[in-house]
Design an enzyme around this catalytic site. Structure first.
Site, mmCIF file in Angstrom:
data_model
loop_
_atom_site.group_PDB
_atom_site.id
_atom_site.type_symbol
_atom_site.label_atom_id
_atom_site.label_comp_id
_atom_site.label_asym_id
_atom_site.label_seq_id
_atom_site.Cartn_x
_atom_site.Cartn_y
_atom_site.Cartn_z
ATOM 1 N N HIS A 128 0.689 0.868 6.722
ATOM 2 C CA HIS A 128 1.281 2.029 6.042
ATOM 3 C C HIS A 128 1.328 3.226 6.992
ATOM 4 O O HIS A 128 2.333 3.928 7.073
ATOM 5 C CB HIS A 128 0.441 2.434 4.818
ATOM 6 C CG HIS A 128 0.384 1.405 3.739
ATOM 7 N ND1 HIS A 128 -0.797 0.994 3.167
ATOM 8 C CD2 HIS A 128 1.370 0.721 3.101
ATOM 9 C CE1 HIS A 128 -0.547 0.092 2.229
ATOM 10 N NE2 HIS A 128 0.757 -0.093 2.171
ATOM 11 N N SER A 140 -2.324 -4.862 1.843
ATOM 12 C CA SER A 140 -3.455 -4.334 1.063
ATOM 13 C C SER A 140 -4.133 -5.474 0.306
ATOM 14 O O SER A 140 -5.356 -5.490 0.162
ATOM 15 C CB SER A 140 -2.964 -3.284 0.070
ATOM 16 O OG SER A 140 -2.410 -2.198 0.742
ATOM 17 N N ARG A 182 7.936 -6.305 6.492
ATOM 18 C CA ARG A 182 7.155 -7.015 7.500
ATOM 19 C C ARG A 182 7.837 -8.322 7.902
ATOM 20 O O ARG A 182 8.342 -8.466 8.986
ATOM 21 C CB ARG A 182 5.739 -7.294 6.976
ATOM 22 C CG ARG A 182 4.888 -6.061 6.829
ATOM 23 C CD ARG A 182 3.750 -6.262 5.896
ATOM 24 N NE ARG A 182 4.208 -6.657 4.571
ATOM 25 C CZ ARG A 182 3.452 -6.742 3.498
ATOM 26 N NH1 ARG A 182 2.171 -6.512 3.600
ATOM 27 N NH2 ARG A 182 3.957 -7.077 2.329
ATOM 28 N N LYS A 201 -0.145 -3.513 -11.917
ATOM 29 C CA LYS A 201 -1.308 -4.154 -11.301
ATOM 30 C C LYS A 201 -2.547 -3.285 -11.564
ATOM 31 O O LYS A 201 -2.449 -2.065 -11.580
ATOM 32 C CB LYS A 201 -1.133 -4.232 -9.772
ATOM 33 C CG LYS A 201 0.110 -4.945 -9.315
ATOM 34 C CD LYS A 201 0.212 -4.854 -7.787
ATOM 35 C CE LYS A 201 1.636 -4.700 -7.306
ATOM 36 N NZ LYS A 201 1.769 -4.237 -5.928
HETATM 37 O O1 PNS Z 1 3.530 -0.848 -2.597
HETATM 38 P P1 PNS Z 1 4.295 -1.484 -3.712
HETATM 39 O O2 PNS Z 1 3.363 -1.816 -4.845
HETATM 40 O O3 PNS Z 1 5.096 -2.667 -3.260
HETATM 41 O O4 PNS Z 1 5.335 -0.356 -4.249
HETATM 42 C C1 PNS Z 1 6.233 -0.642 -5.271
HETATM 43 C C2 PNS Z 1 6.959 0.618 -5.772
HETATM 44 C C3 PNS Z 1 5.979 1.718 -6.114
HETATM 45 C C4 PNS Z 1 7.884 1.121 -4.676
HETATM 46 C C5 PNS Z 1 7.802 0.190 -7.001
HETATM 47 O O5 PNS Z 1 6.992 -0.509 -7.885
HETATM 48 C C6 PNS Z 1 8.430 1.378 -7.741
HETATM 49 O O6 PNS Z 1 9.319 2.026 -7.233
HETATM 50 N N1 PNS Z 1 7.930 1.657 -8.966
HETATM 51 C C7 PNS Z 1 8.388 2.758 -9.771
HETATM 52 C C8 PNS Z 1 9.143 2.270 -11.009
HETATM 53 C C9 PNS Z 1 10.595 1.994 -10.690
HETATM 54 O O7 PNS Z 1 11.345 2.845 -10.243
HETATM 55 N N2 PNS Z 1 10.973 0.726 -10.915
HETATM 56 C C10 PNS Z 1 12.313 0.251 -10.666
HETATM 57 C C11 PNS Z 1 12.481 -0.258 -9.251
HETATM 58 S S1 PNS Z 1 14.054 -0.890 -8.954
#
Ligand code: PNS
Length: 162
Positions: free
Chosen positions: A17, A129, A91, A41
């Site tokens: 990150h 993570s 990645r 989660k």
């Molecule tokens: O580190 P992560 O858990 O892969 O991050 C995922 C994240 C936070 C980018 C994604 O879950 C997100 O944007 N959540 C907010 C809700 C949202 O906008 N959902 C629609 C996505 S198309």
């Protein structure tokens, strides 16, 4: 002025990150590292703890990076912050499908916000993570994978159980 949002769970923050944040800070005028608060989660670190850790590490290092917390739709948050860009680290090929779906769905919701993918340094290309938590829980060393403050906290969190 270009504002970019780097969203994620950051549970916990890894050197992967940090690598993406460093690249973003070089490329964009302002970077908002946005921690998702209402994740499906169950997190290991509380949002408050993640915010504290990330501010401790990022504030002294970058003048154009701030840490914030968000809930709800990412694109709504991006609009509220007047951000033009969403940054995501990618990645391996395995990340691609999920990221592709999310980027196109976000574009459908808000066409004028662009998702930019960045690759971390290759030595972090296998770092996640999830694996960090698993290794720490099973008593393995995560030195060199996460900042020291995270390493110490992981040791504390799992000490009680071992
Ligand atoms: O580190 P992560 O858990 O892969 O991050 C995922 C994240 C936070 C980018 C994604 O879950 C997100 O944007 N959540 C907010 C809700 C949202 O906008 N959902 C629609 C996505 S198309």
């Amino acid at each position: 002025m270009t504002t970019a949002i780097y969203p994620g769970s950051f549970d916990p923050l890894t050197f992967g990150h940090l690598d993406i944040i460093e690249r973003s800070a070089r490329l964009f005028d302002n970077v908002i590292v946005a921690i998702l608060t209402n994740s499906q989660k169950v997190p290991l670190f509380t949002v408050e703890e993640r915010t504290y850790i990330m501010r401790e590490i990022l504030q002294p290092r970058f003048r154009n990076v701030v840490v914030d917390v968000f809930g709800g739709l990412l694109v709504d948050y991006a609009k509220q912050k007047k951000a033009q860009v969403i940054v995501r680290g990618i990645r391996a090929v395995t990340d691609y499908e999920y990221e592709f779906q999310m980027a196109l769905m976000n574009r459908r919701l808000t066409p004028d916000i662009e998702t930019v993918f960045m690759m971390p340094a290759e030595n972090y290309s296998y770092l996640s993570s999830r694996l960090v938590k698993e290794i720490a829980e099973l008593g393995g060393s995560v030195a060199g994978l996460v900042p020291e403050i995270v390493e110490k906290r992981l040791k504390q969190l799992f000490k009680k159980e071992n």
